[in-house]
Write a protein that holds these residues in place. Structure first.
Motif, PDB file in Angstrom:
ATOM      1  N   LYS A   1       0.806  -1.212   0.000  1.00  0.00           N
ATOM      2  CA  LYS A   1       0.000   0.000   0.000  1.00  0.00           C
ATOM      3  C   LYS A   1       0.843   1.267   0.000  1.00  0.00           C
ATOM      4  O   LYS A   1       0.309   2.362  -0.151  1.00  0.00           O
ATOM      5  CB  LYS A   1      -0.925   0.003   1.223  1.00  0.00           C
ATOM      6  CG  LYS A   1      -1.946  -1.130   1.218  1.00  0.00           C
ATOM      7  CD  LYS A   1      -2.835  -1.063   2.448  1.00  0.00           C
ATOM      8  CE  LYS A   1      -3.847  -2.198   2.451  1.00  0.00           C
ATOM      9  NZ  LYS A   1      -4.706  -2.160   3.657  1.00  0.00           N
ATOM     10  N   ARG A   2       2.159   1.098   0.203  1.00  0.00           N
ATOM     11  CA  ARG A   2       3.030   2.277   0.270  1.00  0.00           C
ATOM     12  C   ARG A   2       3.662   2.618  -1.074  1.00  0.00           C
ATOM     13  O   ARG A   2       4.548   3.459  -1.135  1.00  0.00           O
ATOM     14  CB  ARG A   2       4.154   2.038   1.302  1.00  0.00           C
ATOM     15  CG  ARG A   2       3.680   1.717   2.704  1.00  0.00           C
ATOM     16  CD  ARG A   2       2.839   2.839   3.299  1.00  0.00           C
ATOM     17  NE  ARG A   2       3.507   4.114   3.295  1.00  0.00           N
ATOM     18  CZ  ARG A   2       4.355   4.533   4.241  1.00  0.00           C
ATOM     19  NH1 ARG A   2       4.616   3.754   5.269  1.00  0.00           N
ATOM     20  NH2 ARG A   2       4.926   5.713   4.173  1.00  0.00           N
TER      21      ARG A   2
ATOM     22  N   TYR B   1      -1.411  16.340   2.829  1.00  0.00           N
ATOM     23  CA  TYR B   1      -1.692  15.117   2.074  1.00  0.00           C
ATOM     24  C   TYR B   1      -0.444  14.278   1.786  1.00  0.00           C
ATOM     25  O   TYR B   1      -0.547  13.222   1.155  1.00  0.00           O
ATOM     26  CB  TYR B   1      -2.382  15.475   0.745  1.00  0.00           C
ATOM     27  CG  TYR B   1      -3.689  16.207   0.935  1.00  0.00           C
ATOM     28  CD1 TYR B   1      -4.848  15.512   1.282  1.00  0.00           C
ATOM     29  CD2 TYR B   1      -3.761  17.590   0.783  1.00  0.00           C
ATOM     30  CE1 TYR B   1      -6.053  16.180   1.466  1.00  0.00           C
ATOM     31  CE2 TYR B   1      -4.950  18.269   0.963  1.00  0.00           C
ATOM     32  CZ  TYR B   1      -6.098  17.564   1.310  1.00  0.00           C
ATOM     33  OH  TYR B   1      -7.275  18.229   1.503  1.00  0.00           O
TER      34      TYR B   1
ATOM     35  N   GLU C   1       1.482   8.449  -2.292  1.00  0.00           N
ATOM     36  CA  GLU C   1       0.873   7.141  -2.105  1.00  0.00           C
ATOM     37  C   GLU C   1      -0.573   7.164  -2.608  1.00  0.00           C
ATOM     38  O   GLU C   1      -1.207   8.219  -2.674  1.00  0.00           O
ATOM     39  CB  GLU C   1       0.921   6.748  -0.627  1.00  0.00           C
ATOM     40  CG  GLU C   1       2.333   6.573  -0.087  1.00  0.00           C
ATOM     41  CD  GLU C   1       2.340   6.228   1.389  1.00  0.00           C
ATOM     42  OE1 GLU C   1       1.249   5.879   1.910  1.00  0.00           O
ATOM     43  OE2 GLU C   1       3.406   6.312   2.018  1.00  0.00           O
ATOM     44  N   GLU C   2      -1.081   5.977  -2.928  1.00  0.00           N
ATOM     45  CA  GLU C   2      -2.412   5.866  -3.510  1.00  0.00           C
ATOM     46  C   GLU C   2      -3.481   6.498  -2.612  1.00  0.00           C
ATOM     47  O   GLU C   2      -4.334   7.259  -3.067  1.00  0.00           O
ATOM     48  CB  GLU C   2      -2.739   4.383  -3.746  1.00  0.00           C
ATOM     49  CG  GLU C   2      -4.050   4.132  -4.464  1.00  0.00           C
ATOM     50  CD  GLU C   2      -4.016   4.572  -5.929  1.00  0.00           C
ATOM     51  OE1 GLU C   2      -5.037   5.113  -6.399  1.00  0.00           O
ATOM     52  OE2 GLU C   2      -2.957   4.389  -6.585  1.00  0.00           O
ATOM     53  N   GLU C   3      -3.416   6.196  -1.317  1.00  0.00           N
ATOM     54  CA  GLU C   3      -4.415   6.723  -0.386  1.00  0.00           C
ATOM     55  C   GLU C   3      -4.319   8.240  -0.281  1.00  0.00           C
ATOM     56  O   GLU C   3      -5.338   8.947  -0.233  1.00  0.00           O
ATOM     57  CB  GLU C   3      -4.228   6.079   0.992  1.00  0.00           C
ATOM     58  CG  GLU C   3      -4.537   4.590   1.055  1.00  0.00           C
ATOM     59  CD  GLU C   3      -6.022   4.324   0.857  1.00  0.00           C
ATOM     60  OE1 GLU C   3      -6.843   5.205   1.173  1.00  0.00           O
ATOM     61  OE2 GLU C   3      -6.361   3.228   0.352  1.00  0.00           O
ATOM     62  N   SER C   4      -3.097   8.766  -0.248  1.00  0.00           N
ATOM     63  CA  SER C   4      -2.898  10.212  -0.125  1.00  0.00           C
ATOM     64  C   SER C   4      -3.405  10.942  -1.367  1.00  0.00           C
ATOM     65  O   SER C   4      -4.059  11.997  -1.269  1.00  0.00           O
ATOM     66  CB  SER C   4      -1.418  10.514   0.106  1.00  0.00           C
ATOM     67  OG  SER C   4      -0.954   9.894   1.281  1.00  0.00           O
TER      68      SER C   4
ATOM     69  N   ARG D   1      -5.720   9.888  -3.424  1.00  0.00           N
ATOM     70  CA  ARG D   1      -7.169   9.797  -3.472  1.00  0.00           C
ATOM     71  C   ARG D   1      -7.810  10.859  -2.571  1.00  0.00           C
ATOM     72  O   ARG D   1      -8.783  11.524  -2.951  1.00  0.00           O
ATOM     73  CB  ARG D   1      -7.604   8.394  -3.035  1.00  0.00           C
ATOM     74  CG  ARG D   1      -9.116   8.164  -3.221  1.00  0.00           C
ATOM     75  CD  ARG D   1      -9.554   6.772  -2.795  1.00  0.00           C
ATOM     76  NE  ARG D   1      -8.924   5.759  -3.632  1.00  0.00           N
ATOM     77  CZ  ARG D   1      -8.053   4.867  -3.172  1.00  0.00           C
ATOM     78  NH1 ARG D   1      -7.709   4.884  -1.896  1.00  0.00           N
ATOM     79  NH2 ARG D   1      -7.527   3.979  -3.991  1.00  0.00           N
ATOM     80  N   ALA D   2      -7.222  11.039  -1.373  1.00  0.00           N
ATOM     81  CA  ALA D   2      -7.752  12.049  -0.445  1.00  0.00           C
ATOM     82  C   ALA D   2      -7.592  13.452  -1.018  1.00  0.00           C
ATOM     83  O   ALA D   2      -8.492  14.307  -0.904  1.00  0.00           O
ATOM     84  CB  ALA D   2      -7.037  11.936   0.899  1.00  0.00           C
TER      85      ALA D   2
END
Length: 753
Positions: free
Chosen positions: A678-679, A708, A742-745, A747-748
């Motif tokens: 995930k990183r 972010y 990162e993917e999560e960052s 997206r946010a």
């Protein structure tokens, strides 16, 4: 399509099964050696439920190569200088253990009614503890830095050396009809002669060769040269009646004294691992379940013999070496198993056809069981000591704890002992070198000269030329034998102390002169028919000329200096790169504290912190005396020194303090990232719309980095390359920016932008 050779198919099967089994054993935190043995059992013809190896003969050939490379690697990790520095204490312990366990093994074999050769080889197998298994057990239990572990490793090194000697002696015994005392003495003398000869000549010639071609050697060439020297010495060893493994070990120990030793060790390790794995797999192939069932009782008895024998006799041996009762018991209990050298000795017996087929699988089974029990035996030592202490009278405990083989000696006695030891060693070495030179001249040069001058009927001239050349070559050795140590500090002190010392000192010169004259006498007698009186006179005159010759003196000193420099080359390199331990370490050992080295893990939480912040003295009671960083040594670091990953710390403390320090160093790490997938970093394009929260904000005001954890890598303006974003520029509608995060960052950010 052509079919693959059987050997390739066998290797594919062996390595595949070995890989799977060793992964399981690694998971179970068991020694990999056992995994190889189990893998060998699974692919052996004795296992009907799995695929089996077809070409056993080729596999055993590879296994023999594995033994050779295993012992070559052992030699690379060994130094005769270390043995000399250990003193007499480990030697006493080692000899006592080997003799006691060998006799115990012979007695157990006779009790079962086995043949004489089975009993002799069984005794040799039971005497050999496993260096690999014990080292791994100490490492797993966090005991490797403790003082008793160092004593055990010293004894194991000596055991490995004596195992080589034992293999040669067993080969000599097996070649005769029955063990003979004179044959054994002759074997030992032969081993000693070639051991000294090869080491002296090798340490003189090989470092000189490597130094001359150092600029031409890279890693690939160094590997080929090293393995070539190993195989050449193995071949030469077999030519003079020893095993190839013995020659490989000797070449490894010679290369261990060179500057390139550590590089060679790292380069050879993969080769050793491959062939060593095949050897241990071949060991497992010889395990027959039917034999194990038939010999279940002997296996159990042998396991108990090793556990009890090493616990009792091993502890007594370490006490004879000068250790306290508690330390001796910890050492003795640690050695209660057999390992790789027992397999090698068993393989030797099988190859010579002198031991029964059942003995090999029995010994393998005993090794497997005792290996599993090794950690428990190590842990049992302290409770056993505590129980013994409670039951024995305190007077006996105090006496045993202070038992020592060292005795006070007067200064004069100590000087005589040191001087005589040095003289005897010099005389032995130079006598062996002179004998080898004479043998080479008589074997090769004399027949050549006789053949060259045969047509002219000059037989006497050929003998005379050979004799003169031989004396010329051995002259530096004979002069050094006679004159060495005659002006040493010990000699001068003893000469000045008392008139009673002068006659014995002069007698030592006379003895060495007689030995030197004996070499000249032998040469004259072999090449001429002069009477004895004339040959002795020629010998005395020749030795006198050698002593007073300045040319021979220069040659002798030059050869000795070159040898000493080669012998010290690795120590000099270690001092230059800050790898050599300080000399005061020996004094600390007498005060229950010692120096240990620790490598800072790459993911340590200590990195970037100063010694003052870590406060190691207050937390663990230890002192950091030096930091080894790269090729440099930082001595006596103050509190402002920062710890970096891969630093090697030299730390002073007691066993318990160092154990706590090691535990903290290993535990205070960042550890593996739990969600590594995930990183992963992504690159995304963002088009700023009219309703975006980024419109009208600068890069800093946008919070892209701070809120972010993303980074703006550029602004797309229709050019070939992205433009750098000016920190003061405000984002406008229609701007196209490229972001990394990162993917999560990401997206946010996209949801809120």
């Amino acid at each position: 399509m052509a079919e693959l050779p059987t050997l390739i198919q066998d290797l594919a099967l062996i390595l595949s099964v070995a890989g799977i089994v060793t992964l399981v054993f690694k998971r179970l935190k068991q020694p990999l050696v056992l995994g190889y043995i189990v893998a060998g059992f699974l692919v052996s013809p004795h296992m009907p439920y799995t695929a089996s190896v077809a070409d056993m003969e080729s596999v055993h050939l590879w296994a023999d190569i594995g033994v050779m490379f295993l012992l070559f690697s052992l030699g690379l990790d060994f130094s005769f200088k270390k043995i000399l520095k250990m003193g007499v204490s480990p030697v006493i312990s080692t000899v006592t253990i080997i003799f006691s366990m060998s006799m115990l093994g012979v007695c157990v074999g006779h009790a079962f009614g086995w043949s004489q050769m089975d009993c002799i080889f069984l005794g040799g197998m039971l005497a050999m503890s496993s260096t690999t298994i014990i080292y791994k057990a100490f490492d797993d239990l966090g005991l490797r830095q403790q003082q008793f572990a160092g004593l055990v490793m010293s004894v194991l090194i000596l055991e490995d050396i004596l195992a080589i000697v034992m293999m040669v002696m067993l080969s000599a015994i097996a070649s005769g009809n029955s063990p003979d005392g004179g044959q054994m003495v002759g074997s030992v003398l032969k081993i000693a002669f070639f051991l000294v000869l090869w080491l002296v000549v090798g340490i003189f010639a090989i470092p000189l060769f490597l130094r001359s071609v150092r600029k031409l050697i890279n890693a690939e060439v160094l590997l080929i040269v090293s393995l070539g020297l190993c195989c050449a010495m193995a071949v030469f060893s077999t030519k003079v009646g020893f095993s190839s493994a013995f020659g490989a070990f000797i070449m490894g120990s010679i290369l261990a004294e060179t500057v390139e030793a550590e590089k060679i060790e790292k380069l050879v390790e993969p080769v050793k691992n491959l062939f060593g794995a095949i050897f241990f797999v071949s060991v497992g192939m010889l395990v027959d379940p039917q034999i194990l069932v038939s010999y279940a009782l002997p296996i159990v008895i042998l396991v108990l013999t090793i556990l009890v024998g090493q616990a009792v006799l091993g502890s007594l041996a370490f006490m004879l070496g000068g250790e306290s009762l508690k330390s001796a018991m910890r050492c003795g209990f640690s050695m209660a198993q057999i390992g790789e050298f027992s397999f090698i000795i068993a393989s030797l017996g099988l190859s010579l056809g002198v031991i029964s087929d059942f003995l090999y699988p029995v010994v393998v089974a005993v090794s497997v069981i005792t290996t599993f029990l090794t950690p428990y035996m190590i842990r049992l030592a302290t409770p056993a000591y505590n129980a013994l202490e409670m039951r024995l009278p305190s007077k006996i405990i105090r006496m045993l704890n202070h038992l020592s083989t060292s005795h006070p000696a007067t200064q004069e006695h100590s000087l005589w002992k040191r001087l005589m030891t040095q003289m005897a060693l010099n005389t032995l070495i130079y006598s062996i070198l002179s004998s080898a030179t004479v043998a080479l001249m008589f074997t090769f040069v004399l027949p050549f000269m006789q053949k060259l001058l045969a047509g002219w009927e000059m037989h006497w001239y050929a003998n005379a030329i050979t004799g003169v050349l031989t004396v010329f070559f051995i002259a530096p050795f004979l002069r050094a034998m006679v004159m060495k140590k005659n002006r040493s500090e010990e000699w001068k002190t003893l000469w000045a102390e008392s008139n009673r010392n002068r006659l014995p000192l002069l007698f030592t010169i006379l003895v060495r002169v007689v030995i030197a004259v004996g070499f000249i006498f032998y040469i004259c007698r072999s090449l001429s028919h002069f009477n004895n009186a004339l040959m002795i006179t020629l010998g005395v005159v020749a030795v006198a000329l050698m002593v007073f010759s300045r040319s021979i003196k220069r040659r002798s000193i030059l050869l000795e200096r070159l040898f000493i420099n080669n012998l010290r080359s690795r120590d000099i390199e270690a001092q230059v790169h800050g790898k050599k331990r300080p000399l005061y370490e020996g004094r600390l050992l007498d005060r229950d504290i010692h120096i240990a080295e620790f490598d800072v893990p790459g993911d340590s939480q200590w990195m970037g912190m100063t010694l003052r912040q870590l406060n190691l003295g207050r937390r663990y009671g230890v002192h950091v005396s030096s930091i080894l960083r790269g090729g440099h040594r930082l001595n006596i670091p103050d509190g402002d020194y920062v710890i970096f990953p891969a630093d090697r710390l030299q730390v002073i403390g007691s066993d318990s303090q160092l154990s706590q320090f090691q535990q903290a160093l290993q535990q205070e790490v960042w550890g593996e990232e739990p969600d590594m997938e995930k990183r992963e970093m992504k690159l995304r394009q963002l088009i700023i719309g009219a309703d975006s929260s980024l419109v009208g904000k600068t890069l800093e005001e946008s919070g892209i980095r701070s809120n972010y954890s993303c980074m703006v890598v550029g602004l797309e303006e229709g050019k070939e390359n992205l433009s750098q974003v000016n920190p003061n520029r405000r984002f406008e509608e229609g701007d196209i920016i490229w972001l990394v995060g990162e993917e999560e960052s990401l997206r946010a950010l996209f949801q809120n932008a």
